[in-house]
Design an enzyme around this catalytic site. Structure first.
Site, PDB file in Angstrom:
ATOM      1  N   ILE A  37       1.688  15.249  -0.013  1.00  0.00           N
ATOM      2  CA  ILE A  37       2.935  15.170   0.751  1.00  0.00           C
ATOM      3  C   ILE A  37       4.078  15.791  -0.037  1.00  0.00           C
ATOM      4  O   ILE A  37       4.889  16.552   0.503  1.00  0.00           O
ATOM      5  CB  ILE A  37       3.241  13.710   1.142  1.00  0.00           C
ATOM      6  CG1 ILE A  37       2.242  13.229   2.195  1.00  0.00           C
ATOM      7  CG2 ILE A  37       4.672  13.583   1.681  1.00  0.00           C
ATOM      8  CD1 ILE A  37       2.381  11.763   2.574  1.00  0.00           C
TER       9      ILE A  37
ATOM     10  N   ALA B 168       8.381   7.195   1.140  1.00  0.00           N
ATOM     11  CA  ALA B 168       7.222   6.602   0.469  1.00  0.00           C
ATOM     12  C   ALA B 168       6.931   5.230   1.067  1.00  0.00           C
ATOM     13  O   ALA B 168       6.368   5.122   2.159  1.00  0.00           O
ATOM     14  CB  ALA B 168       7.491   6.517  -1.037  1.00  0.00           C
ATOM     15  N   ARG B 169       7.328   4.176   0.373  1.00  0.00           N
ATOM     16  CA  ARG B 169       7.226   2.802   0.844  1.00  0.00           C
ATOM     17  C   ARG B 169       8.508   2.082   0.465  1.00  0.00           C
ATOM     18  O   ARG B 169       9.124   2.362  -0.563  1.00  0.00           O
ATOM     19  CB  ARG B 169       6.020   2.088   0.225  1.00  0.00           C
ATOM     20  CG  ARG B 169       4.671   2.555   0.774  1.00  0.00           C
ATOM     21  CD  ARG B 169       4.485   2.137   2.225  1.00  0.00           C
ATOM     22  NE  ARG B 169       3.156   2.439   2.746  1.00  0.00           N
ATOM     23  CZ  ARG B 169       2.830   3.536   3.413  1.00  0.00           C
ATOM     24  NH1 ARG B 169       3.765   4.473   3.615  1.00  0.00           N
ATOM     25  NH2 ARG B 169       1.607   3.705   3.875  1.00  0.00           N
TER      26      ARG B 169
ATOM     27  N   ASP C 229      13.304   6.241   5.493  1.00  0.00           N
ATOM     28  CA  ASP C 229      12.357   6.038   6.589  1.00  0.00           C
ATOM     29  C   ASP C 229      11.594   4.738   6.407  1.00  0.00           C
ATOM     30  O   ASP C 229      10.928   4.285   7.333  1.00  0.00           O
ATOM     31  CB  ASP C 229      11.366   7.212   6.674  1.00  0.00           C
ATOM     32  CG  ASP C 229      10.445   7.086   7.878  1.00  0.00           C
ATOM     33  OD1 ASP C 229      10.949   6.803   8.981  1.00  0.00           O
ATOM     34  OD2 ASP C 229       9.216   7.237   7.717  1.00  0.00           O
TER      35      ASP C 229
ATOM     36  N   GLU D  47      10.603  -4.780   5.755  1.00  0.00           N
ATOM     37  CA  GLU D  47      10.256  -3.907   6.871  1.00  0.00           C
ATOM     38  C   GLU D  47       9.332  -4.651   7.831  1.00  0.00           C
ATOM     39  O   GLU D  47       8.353  -5.260   7.367  1.00  0.00           O
ATOM     40  CB  GLU D  47       9.557  -2.650   6.359  1.00  0.00           C
ATOM     41  CG  GLU D  47       9.296  -1.602   7.425  1.00  0.00           C
ATOM     42  CD  GLU D  47       8.654  -0.323   6.867  1.00  0.00           C
ATOM     43  OE1 GLU D  47       7.594   0.054   7.412  1.00  0.00           O
ATOM     44  OE2 GLU D  47       9.206   0.264   5.931  1.00  0.00           O
TER      45      GLU D  47
ATOM     46  N   HIS E 231      10.363   3.971   9.965  1.00  0.00           N
ATOM     47  CA  HIS E 231       9.030   4.318   9.454  1.00  0.00           C
ATOM     48  C   HIS E 231       8.284   5.222  10.443  1.00  0.00           C
ATOM     49  O   HIS E 231       7.212   4.884  10.948  1.00  0.00           O
ATOM     50  CB  HIS E 231       8.212   3.053   9.168  1.00  0.00           C
ATOM     51  CG  HIS E 231       7.103   3.290   8.182  1.00  0.00           C
ATOM     52  ND1 HIS E 231       6.597   2.309   7.366  1.00  0.00           N
ATOM     53  CD2 HIS E 231       6.388   4.419   7.867  1.00  0.00           C
ATOM     54  CE1 HIS E 231       5.633   2.786   6.608  1.00  0.00           C
ATOM     55  NE2 HIS E 231       5.486   4.077   6.896  1.00  0.00           N
TER      56      HIS E 231
ATOM     57  N   GLY F 135       4.910   9.407   9.856  1.00  0.00           N
ATOM     58  CA  GLY F 135       3.590   9.814  10.319  1.00  0.00           C
ATOM     59  C   GLY F 135       3.451   9.986  11.808  1.00  0.00           C
ATOM     60  O   GLY F 135       2.861  10.965  12.280  1.00  0.00           O
TER      61      GLY F 135
END
Length: 330
Positions: free
Chosen positions: A156, A235-236, A259, A264, A283, A286
């Site tokens: 990525i 990322a996270r 994002d 979350e 998020h 994807g």
């Protein structure tokens, strides 16, 4: 990375996409469709290859694993697999957990660039002005001539740099867990992050969530970023210390485009929603039109290898050989 999988005798393949919609699936396997519905499509004990439903709750996706006594491969459709790691002790010894490396590169890289450009050029403020019916011209920074630091230079991160090349950045610096050389230039080790941060105008996070990256972006990390810099996280959420980020954005010293968040989903009333200079998307790196054709390609390729008794790819964890006593599992 490719890892050998035993040749399947007979058994079921659980797919979150209807098998008739995936051209070129190998013969000799029985395909069933399950996308996290309340009823199982077949006996989980017959499953030898489990493709995990996408964007479904972790507990639902993990639930059938306790009964999948013959499963050899568990294939995620996400790049990160931290939500599936608790299922390793439910898998039979030697079963492989694979991530979806490459599947989300295009879509996530697009969003990383979208967030970067939108934040730099003030798009959220212009949208609010449009909603109010007000014409508010402003002078905003461009991405051109900026120094960009990509933290997490896997597939990525590389795809993000692919898209940065058209924007006339002054410099793109790459960081990964270990150093290596690429055709574009060196990838610096994570140990050099502290020294490289102060020169970056934009810092893009694309690391997996691991014990080493959880809380990586804390008070010290943020303090080393230059005044007016932008932090972009695709990322996270847990890679960033939310309280530390809020302190920096509240002062106006840093901006952020996120994002992913911690917590979350971001609950109503959370300070991040209204923090100055913070852009939040839910998020969506994807899920886009790029997902389905690439997911089908990944599944088709992995299943072709599996059916032929060849090594499957993208193995990130293996169920321990010691196993657990599965006889008492529900």
């Amino acid at each position: 990375m490719a890892t050998a999988a035993p040749h399947p005798a007979s058994g079921d393949v659980w797919l979150p996409i209807p098998p008739e919609e995936i051209d070129g699936l190998p013969e000799g396997l029985d395909y069933v469709h399950w996308d996290a519905g309340p009823e199982y499509p077949a006996d989980p004990a017959r499953c030898v290859f489990y493709a995990v439903p996408y964007m479904k709750p972790s507990d639902v996706c993990l639930r059938p694993l306790a009964r999948m006594s013959r499963v050899r491969v568990v294939q995620a459709l996400t790049a990160g697999i931290e939500n599936l790691l608790p299922g390793l002790d439910r898998m039979p010894p030697g079963a492989r957990l694979c991530n979806a490396r490459g599947l989300h590169d295009a879509s996530t890289a697009e969003l990383a660039l979208t967030l970067t450009l939108a934040s730099l050029r003030g798009v959220p403020e212009f949208v609010r002005a449009q909603d109010a019916g007000e014409w508010r011209p402003d002078f905003r920074p461009a991405l051109a001539d900026k120094s960009v630091l990509i933290v997490g230079y896997g597939s990525i991160g590389s795809a993000i740099e692919d898209r940065l090349t058209a924007f006339e950045c002054a410099r793109v610096t790459r960081i990964a867990r270990t150093a290596r050389d690429t055709v574009r230039g060196p990838v610096h080790p994570l140990s050099e992050l502290t020294a490289l941060l102060p020169a970056a105008d934009v810092v893009i996070l694309a690391v997996p969530l691991t014990e080493h990256t959880r809380g990586l972006v804390g008070r010290d990390f943020l303090a080393r970023m230059k005044d007016g810099a932008l932090l972009v996280n695709v990322a996270r959420g847990a890679v960033v210390d939310t309280a530390a980020l809020l302190a920096e954005t509240a002062s106006g010293r840093l901006r952020a485009a996120l994002d992913v968040t911690d917590p979350e989903p971001l609950p109503a009333g959370h300070p991040l929603w209204h923090a100055p200079g913070v852009l939040v998307t839910p998020h969506v790196g994807g899920p886009s039109s790029a997902f389905l054709p690439r997911a089908k390609r990944l599944l088709r390729g992995q299943l072709a290898l599996f059916a032929a008794g060849e090594p499957v790819r993208n193995v990130v964890a293996t169920a321990p050989e010691s196993g657990v006593d599965r006889s008492t599992r529900p």
